[in-house]
Design a protein around this motif. Sequence first.
Motif, PDB file in Angstrom:
ATOM      1  N   SER A   7      -3.389   6.223  -2.430  1.00  0.00           N
ATOM      2  CA  SER A   7      -3.498   6.354  -0.978  1.00  0.00           C
ATOM      3  C   SER A   7      -4.274   7.591  -0.544  1.00  0.00           C
ATOM      4  O   SER A   7      -4.887   7.594   0.525  1.00  0.00           O
ATOM      5  N   THR A  26      -9.800   4.342  -0.697  1.00  0.00           N
ATOM      6  CA  THR A  26      -8.853   4.280   0.412  1.00  0.00           C
ATOM      7  C   THR A  26      -9.121   5.359   1.461  1.00  0.00           C
ATOM      8  O   THR A  26      -8.465   5.380   2.505  1.00  0.00           O
ATOM      9  N   ILE A  54     -11.663  -0.809   3.480  1.00  0.00           N
ATOM     10  CA  ILE A  54     -10.449  -0.569   4.264  1.00  0.00           C
ATOM     11  C   ILE A  54     -10.614  -0.850   5.753  1.00  0.00           C
ATOM     12  O   ILE A  54      -9.643  -1.198   6.434  1.00  0.00           O
ATOM     13  N   PRO A  78       0.801  -1.231   0.000  1.00  0.00           N
ATOM     14  CA  PRO A  78       0.000   0.000   0.000  1.00  0.00           C
ATOM     15  C   PRO A  78       0.829   1.273   0.000  1.00  0.00           C
ATOM     16  O   PRO A  78       0.365   2.305  -0.495  1.00  0.00           O
TER      17      PRO A  78
END
Length: 430
Positions: free
Chosen positions: A392, A325, A281, A144
């Motif tokens: 991200s 995310t 998430i 990630p």
Amino acid sequence: MRNRNFILGIAFVLIVTLGAIVGVFLYNPNPPTTEETGALFGDTSALRESTQTENGGDFGNVQELLGQQTSGGQPAPSLRLVAEVPVSGAGVYRAGTESGSLEFVRYVEKSTGNIKETMLATVEPVTTLSQKTLLRTARALWSPTGSSTLILRLNDASDLVFGYLGLLEQSTDGQSILNGRPLPNEIISAAFSPANNLVAYLLPNGDGSTLFTEEVRTGVRTELWSSPLQDLTVRWDGVGILVYTNPTSRGDGVVWYVDQKSGKQSVFLGGEVALAAKQNIDGTKTLYSFIEDSGTQSLRVRDEQTMEVSYLPMATLVDKCAWSTKNPLFVYCAVPRSPLLKESIDEIYKGTVTTDDVLWQFNVSSGEATQLVDLYEQTKVRLDVEYPFVSSNGQYLLFQTRKNDYLWSLQLPDISTPPSSSATSTISEE
């Protein structure tokens, strides 16, 4: 009378001989060409120049999109062709502080194994981070944070898979260095943990398989779980590890939840044909797809607290979707223009059938569905989306396209405000 006939005979011979002599001098073995006033089959130039096929020629407006790459420092277009060479996989790396960070997309070139990097927000020259040659890279998974990559390579005969874990680090002079170590051969499936510190992978064990986790930095490996099956996929998007049978139209699938510390497993989902799943998430929502009894594809969301199930108004495969995310209520999916039928699912996973995808945004709480971009309308190429993921900071959707393995990015709308697109639908509860 005989004299008259004799004279006529002589005259006839002379005329024939003279004609033959003239013919010899006038004959040209290479006659001049004449300009055609019309084509026999009409104008076929358009047919000869076109390379596009029904399942997606590789070009169309691609050359125009490539031209966007030449304007250094300019804001990146909303839909961007990031890499015009085949890539094995991509990830996003963030540099700077939380308030002033910049995001870079990193990818592994399929032909060389070299690692490249370029900015997401602006068009800049591509930087080579590693020139380490890794031939026959079949797939590259990224952590990630974009600091680690797991590269799966094939041998010369393409019947053996080699694993390599690479860590990109900064040297004292600011240069990128790729350090790494080999992983066990024949990895079946793998995934990085959301925290970036572990990688999970399945290894064959006789006729079955065993699930391991390995610390990225230290290499310490822990055995978690075993299965009598090998046709399995590992996902690690939320708080736990999901392992499921590879989707197929020939039988029911099962999704197991495996605790990352104890290895304790439980059946998470099951009893559906071509079943596959992916968590958001924070692990509060699970997106899953399967084939209904009618033979059509279905895409649904389960709330893990209330166990309520809702279905999305447009169906696709879970593998064509990526959770946000930043907001656990948003998911982005590539939806085929034509409905997915039972008989085509296996061919799609084999890569023998491609789809013509449109990108959609779904709010699984409010039920709103918003069309982001019609890829064919934008590119004049029928694009089959695979390996989608969200950057991200939640601002970009990145994906590859089947057949050519090109890498694309799409700037996402601000999900803190209501969508402005008129192309909306709603999500219904089951």
